[in-house]
Design a protein around this motif. Sequence first.
Motif, PDB file in Angstrom:
ATOM      1  N   LEU A   6       3.371  -4.237 -14.868  1.00 18.78           N
ATOM      2  CA  LEU A   6       3.089  -5.387 -14.009  1.00 18.78           C
ATOM      3  C   LEU A   6       2.221  -6.427 -14.710  1.00 18.78           C
ATOM      4  CD1 LEU A   6       2.486  -3.682 -10.555  1.00 18.78           C
ATOM      5  CD2 LEU A   6       4.544  -4.874 -11.347  1.00 18.78           C
ATOM      6  N   SER A   7       1.315  -5.973 -15.566  1.00 15.70           N
ATOM      7  CA  SER A   7       0.429  -6.918 -16.255  1.00 15.70           C
ATOM      8  C   SER A   7       1.050  -7.457 -17.530  1.00 15.70           C
ATOM      9  CB  SER A   7      -0.915  -6.245 -16.561  1.00 15.70           C
ATOM     10  OG  SER A   7      -0.736  -5.220 -17.533  1.00 15.70           O
ATOM     11  N   GLY A   8       2.254  -7.000 -17.864  1.00 13.72           N
ATOM     12  CA  GLY A   8       2.935  -7.515 -19.050  1.00 13.72           C
ATOM     13  C   GLY A   8       2.436  -6.939 -20.351  1.00 13.72           C
ATOM     14  N   GLN A   9       1.702  -5.819 -20.294  1.00  8.36           N
ATOM     15  CA  GLN A   9       1.134  -5.228 -21.503  1.00  8.36           C
ATOM     16  C   GLN A   9       2.012  -4.125 -22.080  1.00  8.36           C
ATOM     17  OE1 GLN A   9      -2.820  -3.915 -20.645  1.00  8.36           O
ATOM     18  NE2 GLN A   9      -3.443  -5.893 -19.868  1.00  8.36           N
ATOM     19  N   MET A  10       3.234  -4.012 -21.618  1.00  9.40           N
ATOM     20  CA  MET A  10       4.076  -2.940 -22.123  1.00  9.40           C
ATOM     21  C   MET A  10       4.605  -3.265 -23.504  1.00  9.40           C
ATOM     22  SD  MET A  10       7.477  -3.317 -19.869  1.00  9.40           S
ATOM     23  CE  MET A  10       8.716  -4.515 -20.279  1.00  9.40           C
ATOM     24  N   ALA A  11       4.776  -2.243 -24.284  1.00  7.41           N
ATOM     25  CA  ALA A  11       5.417  -2.365 -25.582  1.00  7.41           C
ATOM     26  C   ALA A  11       6.804  -1.786 -25.436  1.00  7.41           C
ATOM     27  CB  ALA A  11       4.615  -1.593 -26.635  1.00  7.41           C
ATOM     28  N   ALA A  12       7.661  -2.087 -26.359  1.00  2.00           N
ATOM     29  CA  ALA A  12       9.017  -1.522 -26.297  1.00  2.00           C
ATOM     30  C   ALA A  12       8.908  -0.010 -26.368  1.00  2.00           C
ATOM     31  CB  ALA A  12       9.846  -2.058 -27.446  1.00  2.00           C
ATOM     32  N   ALA A  13       9.338   0.659 -25.335  1.00  3.86           N
ATOM     33  CA  ALA A  13       9.253   2.112 -25.258  1.00  3.86           C
ATOM     34  C   ALA A  13      10.651   2.688 -25.316  1.00  3.86           C
ATOM     35  CB  ALA A  13       8.563   2.532 -23.958  1.00  3.86           C
ATOM     36  N   SER A  14      11.077   2.996 -26.486  1.00  3.37           N
ATOM     37  CA  SER A  14      12.428   3.523 -26.613  1.00  3.37           C
ATOM     38  C   SER A  14      12.417   4.860 -27.291  1.00  3.37           C
ATOM     39  CB  SER A  14      13.317   2.545 -27.347  1.00  3.37           C
ATOM     40  OG  SER A  14      12.719   2.105 -28.543  1.00  3.37           O
ATOM     41  N   GLY A  67       0.792  -1.223   0.000  1.00  2.00           N
ATOM     42  CA  GLY A  67       0.000   0.000   0.000  1.00  2.00           C
ATOM     43  C   GLY A  67       0.824   1.272   0.000  1.00  2.00           C
ATOM     44  N   ARG A  68       2.130   1.151  -0.101  1.00  2.00           N
ATOM     45  CA  ARG A  68       3.010   2.328  -0.102  1.00  2.00           C
ATOM     46  C   ARG A  68       3.025   3.033  -1.445  1.00  2.00           C
ATOM     47  NH1 ARG A  68       8.639   0.308   1.904  1.00  2.00           N
ATOM     48  NH2 ARG A  68       9.176   2.455   1.417  1.00  2.00           N
ATOM     49  N   MET A  69       2.540   2.358  -2.494  1.00  2.00           N
ATOM     50  CA  MET A  69       2.551   2.941  -3.831  1.00  2.00           C
ATOM     51  C   MET A  69       1.337   2.435  -4.601  1.00  2.00           C
ATOM     52  SD  MET A  69       5.641   2.655  -6.590  1.00  2.00           S
ATOM     53  CE  MET A  69       6.734   3.620  -5.548  1.00  2.00           C
ATOM     54  N   GLU A  70       0.782   3.293  -5.444  1.00  2.00           N
ATOM     55  CA  GLU A  70      -0.349   2.911  -6.288  1.00  2.00           C
ATOM     56  C   GLU A  70       0.172   2.346  -7.609  1.00  2.00           C
ATOM     57  OE1 GLU A  70      -3.672   3.253  -5.616  1.00  2.00           O
ATOM     58  OE2 GLU A  70      -3.160   3.925  -3.604  1.00  2.00           O
ATOM     59  N   GLU A  71      -0.587   1.458  -8.217  1.00  2.00           N
ATOM     60  CA  GLU A  71      -0.214   0.908  -9.520  1.00  2.00           C
ATOM     61  C   GLU A  71      -0.335   1.930 -10.633  1.00  2.00           C
ATOM     62  OE1 GLU A  71      -2.597  -2.549 -10.258  1.00  2.00           O
ATOM     63  OE2 GLU A  71      -1.149  -3.852  -9.280  1.00  2.00           O
ATOM     64  N   THR A  72      -0.903   3.084 -10.335  1.00  2.00           N
ATOM     65  CA  THR A  72      -1.121   4.101 -11.363  1.00  2.00           C
ATOM     66  C   THR A  72       0.059   5.046 -11.538  1.00  2.00           C
ATOM     67  OG1 THR A  72      -2.246   5.453  -9.714  1.00  2.00           O
ATOM     68  CG2 THR A  72      -3.629   4.051 -11.099  1.00  2.00           C
ATOM     69  N   VAL A  73       1.139   4.864 -10.745  1.00  2.00           N
ATOM     70  CA  VAL A  73       2.325   5.710 -10.930  1.00  2.00           C
ATOM     71  C   VAL A  73       2.946   5.386 -12.282  1.00  2.00           C
ATOM     72  CG1 VAL A  73       2.793   5.865  -8.454  1.00  2.00           C
ATOM     73  CG2 VAL A  73       3.960   4.126  -9.817  1.00  2.00           C
ATOM     74  N   TYR A  74       3.781   6.277 -12.757  1.00  2.00           N
ATOM     75  CA  TYR A  74       4.459   6.072 -14.038  1.00  2.00           C
ATOM     76  C   TYR A  74       5.890   5.637 -13.800  1.00  2.00           C
ATOM     77  CZ  TYR A  74       0.526   7.911 -16.579  1.00  2.00           C
ATOM     78  OH  TYR A  74      -0.712   8.072 -17.123  1.00  2.00           O
ATOM     79  N   VAL A  75       6.359   4.718 -14.646  1.00  2.00           N
ATOM     80  CA  VAL A  75       7.713   4.190 -14.528  1.00  2.00           C
ATOM     81  C   VAL A  75       8.395   4.197 -15.893  1.00  2.00           C
ATOM     82  CG1 VAL A  75       7.146   2.705 -12.560  1.00  2.00           C
ATOM     83  CG2 VAL A  75       6.965   1.791 -14.873  1.00  2.00           C
ATOM     84  N   ARG A  76       9.708   4.154 -15.853  1.00  4.17           N
ATOM     85  CA  ARG A  76      10.496   4.011 -17.080  1.00  4.17           C
ATOM     86  C   ARG A  76      11.829   3.400 -16.717  1.00  4.17           C
ATOM     87  NH1 ARG A  76      14.720   7.463 -17.750  1.00  4.17           N
ATOM     88  NH2 ARG A  76      14.792   9.262 -16.369  1.00  4.17           N
ATOM     89  N   GLN A  77      12.530   2.934 -17.735  1.00  8.35           N
ATOM     90  CA  GLN A  77      13.885   2.463 -17.551  1.00  8.35           C
ATOM     91  C   GLN A  77      14.834   3.476 -18.174  1.00  8.35           C
ATOM     92  OE1 GLN A  77      13.557  -1.649 -19.088  1.00  8.35           O
ATOM     93  NE2 GLN A  77      14.135  -2.221 -16.999  1.00  8.35           N
ATOM     94  N   GLN A  78      16.079   3.454 -17.745  1.00  3.27           N
ATOM     95  CA  GLN A  78      17.063   4.389 -18.286  1.00  3.27           C
ATOM     96  C   GLN A  78      17.123   4.239 -19.799  1.00  3.27           C
ATOM     97  OE1 GLN A  78      20.799   4.308 -16.303  1.00  3.27           O
ATOM     98  NE2 GLN A  78      21.755   5.679 -17.754  1.00  3.27           N
ATOM     99  N   GLY A  79      17.141   5.364 -20.472  1.00  2.00           N
ATOM    100  CA  GLY A  79      17.190   5.361 -21.930  1.00  2.00           C
ATOM    101  C   GLY A  79      15.831   5.432 -22.605  1.00  2.00           C
ATOM    102  N   TRP A  80      14.766   5.204 -21.850  1.00  2.00           N
ATOM    103  CA  TRP A  80      13.427   5.310 -22.416  1.00  2.00           C
ATOM    104  C   TRP A  80      13.018   6.768 -22.466  1.00  2.00           C
ATOM    105  CZ3 TRP A  80       9.581   1.196 -20.187  1.00  2.00           C
ATOM    106  CH2 TRP A  80      10.050  -0.100 -20.494  1.00  2.00           C
ATOM    107  N   SER A  81      12.325   7.148 -23.506  1.00  2.00           N
ATOM    108  CA  SER A  81      11.845   8.523 -23.608  1.00  2.00           C
ATOM    109  C   SER A  81      10.449   8.686 -23.011  1.00  2.00           C
ATOM    110  CB  SER A  81      11.834   8.977 -25.074  1.00  2.00           C
ATOM    111  OG  SER A  81      11.013   8.113 -25.844  1.00  2.00           O
TER     112      SER A  81
END
Length: 72
Positions: free
Chosen positions: A64-72, A41-55
């Motif tokens: 988390l649900s595995g629905q991400m597309a390559a975001a570069s 409960g310390r964080m909501e699933e609605t926050v935004y995330v990225r990895q280094q190098g992603w725009s």
Amino acid sequence: MRHNQRKPAVDRDQDLWYVYQMEFELGPVTLGQLERYVASGRMEETVYVRQQGWSDWLPLNDVLSGQMAAAS
């Protein structure tokens, strides 16, 4: 013939993520840590995330649900 793009493999304990929540950036953290933050409960699933190098930032729930597309 169409080339199918494969979704990037997610290593929950090795890949490093950055979080944008309420005008603050947090990270790097692992996806496993993010899952524990959501479960506690310390964080909501609605926050935004990225990895280094992603725009682009993606909603954590998409990652988390595995629905991400390559975001570069």
